[in-house]
Design a protein around this motif. Structure first.
Motif, PDB file in Angstrom:
ATOM      1  N   LEU A   1       0.696  -1.317  -0.224  1.00 43.68           N
ATOM      2  CA  LEU A   1      -0.058   0.043   0.064  1.00 43.68           C
ATOM      3  C   LEU A   1       0.724   1.140   0.091  1.00 43.68           C
ATOM      4  CD1 LEU A   1      -3.052   1.085   0.311  1.00 43.68           C
ATOM      5  CD2 LEU A   1      -2.652   1.366   2.550  1.00 43.68           C
ATOM      6  N   LEU A   2       0.698   2.140  -0.946  1.00 42.75           N
ATOM      7  CA  LEU A   2       1.468   3.367  -1.092  1.00 42.75           C
ATOM      8  C   LEU A   2       0.646   4.637  -1.087  1.00 42.75           C
ATOM      9  CD1 LEU A   2       2.320   1.031  -3.565  1.00 42.75           C
ATOM     10  CD2 LEU A   2       4.453   2.269  -3.075  1.00 42.75           C
ATOM     11  N   SER A   3       1.271   5.685  -0.522  1.00 41.67           N
ATOM     12  CA  SER A   3       0.747   7.046  -0.604  1.00 41.67           C
ATOM     13  C   SER A   3       1.531   7.670  -1.943  1.00 41.67           C
ATOM     14  CB  SER A   3       0.739   7.872   0.724  1.00 41.67           C
ATOM     15  OG  SER A   3       2.261   8.042   1.132  1.00 41.67           O
ATOM     16  N   ASP A   4       1.257   8.970  -2.103  1.00 45.70           N
ATOM     17  CA  ASP A   4       2.390   9.678  -3.041  1.00 45.70           C
ATOM     18  C   ASP A   4       3.779   9.705  -2.552  1.00 45.70           C
ATOM     19  OD1 ASP A   4       0.166  10.203  -4.474  1.00 45.70           O
ATOM     20  OD2 ASP A   4      -0.390  12.309  -3.771  1.00 45.70           O
ATOM     21  N   SER A   5       3.909   9.749  -1.188  1.00 43.70           N
ATOM     22  CA  SER A   5       5.172   9.913  -0.619  1.00 43.70           C
ATOM     23  C   SER A   5       6.007   8.742  -0.138  1.00 43.70           C
ATOM     24  CB  SER A   5       5.272  11.069   0.128  1.00 43.70           C
ATOM     25  OG  SER A   5       4.450  10.892   1.274  1.00 43.70           O
ATOM     26  N   SER A   6       5.198   7.563   0.163  1.00 45.00           N
ATOM     27  CA  SER A   6       6.007   6.744   1.137  1.00 45.00           C
ATOM     28  C   SER A   6       5.155   5.191   0.710  1.00 45.00           C
ATOM     29  CB  SER A   6       5.859   6.876   2.575  1.00 45.00           C
ATOM     30  OG  SER A   6       4.591   7.198   2.927  1.00 45.00           O
ATOM     31  N   VAL A   7       5.746   4.251   1.190  1.00 50.48           N
ATOM     32  CA  VAL A   7       5.121   3.202   1.403  1.00 50.48           C
ATOM     33  C   VAL A   7       4.542   2.772   2.644  1.00 50.48           C
ATOM     34  CG1 VAL A   7       5.717   0.381   1.456  1.00 50.48           C
ATOM     35  CG2 VAL A   7       6.835   1.998  -0.116  1.00 50.48           C
ATOM     36  N   LEU A   8       3.359   2.619   2.753  1.00 51.83           N
ATOM     37  CA  LEU A   8       2.735   2.539   3.893  1.00 51.83           C
ATOM     38  C   LEU A   8       2.535   0.998   4.671  1.00 51.83           C
ATOM     39  CD1 LEU A   8      -0.444   4.635   2.754  1.00 51.83           C
ATOM     40  CD2 LEU A   8       1.506   5.235   4.404  1.00 51.83           C
ATOM     41  N   TYR A   9       2.622   0.014   3.582  1.00 48.50           N
ATOM     42  CA  TYR A   9       2.415  -1.355   4.143  1.00 48.50           C
ATOM     43  C   TYR A   9       3.236  -2.222   2.930  1.00 48.50           C
ATOM     44  CZ  TYR A   9       0.057  -5.943   5.025  1.00 48.50           C
ATOM     45  OH  TYR A   9      -0.132  -7.327   5.265  1.00 48.50           O
ATOM     46  N   ARG A  10       3.994  -3.252   3.324  1.00 48.56           N
ATOM     47  CA  ARG A  10       4.479  -4.237   2.278  1.00 48.56           C
ATOM     48  C   ARG A  10       4.897  -5.411   3.098  1.00 48.56           C
ATOM     49  NH1 ARG A  10       9.035  -2.005  -1.138  1.00 48.56           N
ATOM     50  NH2 ARG A  10       7.410  -1.364  -2.281  1.00 48.56           N
ATOM     51  N   GLU A  11       4.097  -6.389   2.917  1.00 47.25           N
ATOM     52  CA  GLU A  11       4.298  -7.711   3.739  1.00 47.25           C
ATOM     53  C   GLU A  11       3.749  -8.772   2.769  1.00 47.25           C
ATOM     54  OE1 GLU A  11       2.583  -7.845   7.666  1.00 47.25           O
ATOM     55  OE2 GLU A  11       3.102  -5.787   8.211  1.00 47.25           O
ATOM     56  N   PRO A  12       4.401 -10.027   2.913  1.00 41.43           N
ATOM     57  CA  PRO A  12       4.289 -11.035   2.041  1.00 41.43           C
ATOM     58  C   PRO A  12       2.875 -11.937   2.331  1.00 41.43           C
ATOM     59  CG  PRO A  12       5.676 -11.564   3.909  1.00 41.43           C
ATOM     60  CD  PRO A  12       5.462 -10.444   4.051  1.00 41.43           C
ATOM     61  N   GLY A  13       2.429 -12.583   1.253  1.00 45.14           N
ATOM     62  CA  GLY A  13       1.115 -13.373   1.227  1.00 45.14           C
ATOM     63  C   GLY A  13       1.226 -14.530   2.086  1.00 45.14           C
TER      64      GLY A  13
END
Length: 294
Positions: A15-27
């Motif tokens: 999950l990303l905003s314009d300026s940063s990665v908010l969430y990045r996790e594997p399935g």
């Protein structure tokens, strides 16, 4: 109000905003009768509790009960719902919608189910777009672009047409050719190096195997930049070291790399000028970008 974007790839749901990665996790999901944990927390227990781990729920998104008799009260859709809910909790307070980039292996029925799950957790989806199209930021003049990405269990090759805007012309999904398969080969390779050089077998116990999994990502990144990698593991007060030639990591997964390269060749015509568009995830895999370019 703001809008965020999400990339559905089970190697790293983002999950990303314009300026940063908010969430990045594997399935990954850790399942039992009392709890359901997804993402990094589940991945951190994957080798310790392998029988409680699920990691195909994104690629096999459906409402059928899970095959394991112990977890028949859950479906892949339930696991996707939990991870999407976890991801959506990371959004900015003023987020009023999300644009989702989806992989080419998701069929129309799965996309409809994904939208239904999003509605149930009050995650307003404003658009769905193919991930390869979303990643294409410019025109490749006099060339044919193919976008290359890798999930947990498959590699996606997408040939793009460029009639003013990027469009999918052809998509190839190479099953059982993903990050999970690569990691299994690399874990065995690294473990063999430790056994030969320090007489320490990190695959001997589930605890040390999980430690090896946790360290592998950093070693792979280093191997993509240098000719050799210094390996260090600490366990029960002892420190074990070994040196690994980066080329041995490439050799360990050569059959998988060759399969990708063969399918990539077949996607181009004889008179095409290829333009390879690879994701950051693919670029970090030792030797793969060089092999595909060659």
């Amino acid at each position: 109000m703001s809008r965020v974007s999400a990339h559905i790839n089970d190697a790293g749901v983002t999950l990303l905003s314009d300026s940063s990665v908010l969430y990045r996790e594997p399935g990954f999901a850790l399942v039992d009768e009392q709890e359901l944990i997804t993402g990094n927390a589940a991945f951190a227990e994957a080798r310790v509790h392998p029988r409680r781990i699920q990691h195909r729920y994104w690629s096999n998104l459906n409402t059928e009960p899970l095959a394991d008799q112990r977890f028949r009260h859950l479906s892949a859709a339930d696991l996707v719902s939990r991870q999407l809910e976890q991801m959506w909790q990371s959004r900015p307070a003023d987020a009023d919608g999300v644009i989702i980039a989806v992989p080419s292996y998701m069929e129309a029925q799965q996309l409809g189910l994904l939208l239904g799950i999003a509605a149930e957790i009050n995650m307003p989806v404003t658009a769905l777009v193919d991930a390869a199209v979303a990643a294409t930021r410019r025109e490749y003049r006099n060339a044919v672009p193919v976008h290359i990405d890798m999930g947990l269990h498959a590699t996606m090759l997408t040939r793009l047409a460029q009639p003013g805007l990027a469009q999918i012309e052809r998509a190839e999904v190479i099953e059982d050719c993903g990050v999970y398969n690569l990691y299994d080969n690399w874990l065995r390779t690294v473990a063999e190096v430790f056994v030969r050089q320090s007489r320490f077998d990190p695959l001997h116990t589930a605890e040390t195997e999980q430690l090896l999994v946790n360290r592998l990502g950093g070693w792979l990144t280093e191997a993509s930049r240098t000719d050799s990698v210094q390996l260090t593991m600490e366990f029960r007060g002892a420190t074990y070291t070994a040196e690994l030639e980066s080329l041995s990591l490439v050799e360990a997964v050569a059959p998988i790399y060759q399969q990708i390269a063969s399918r990539l060749r077949a996607i181009f015509r004889a008179d095409d000028t290829p333009a390879l568009q690879i994701t950051d995830r693919v670029s970090r895999l030792p030797g793969l970008a060089d092999m595909l370019t060659a």
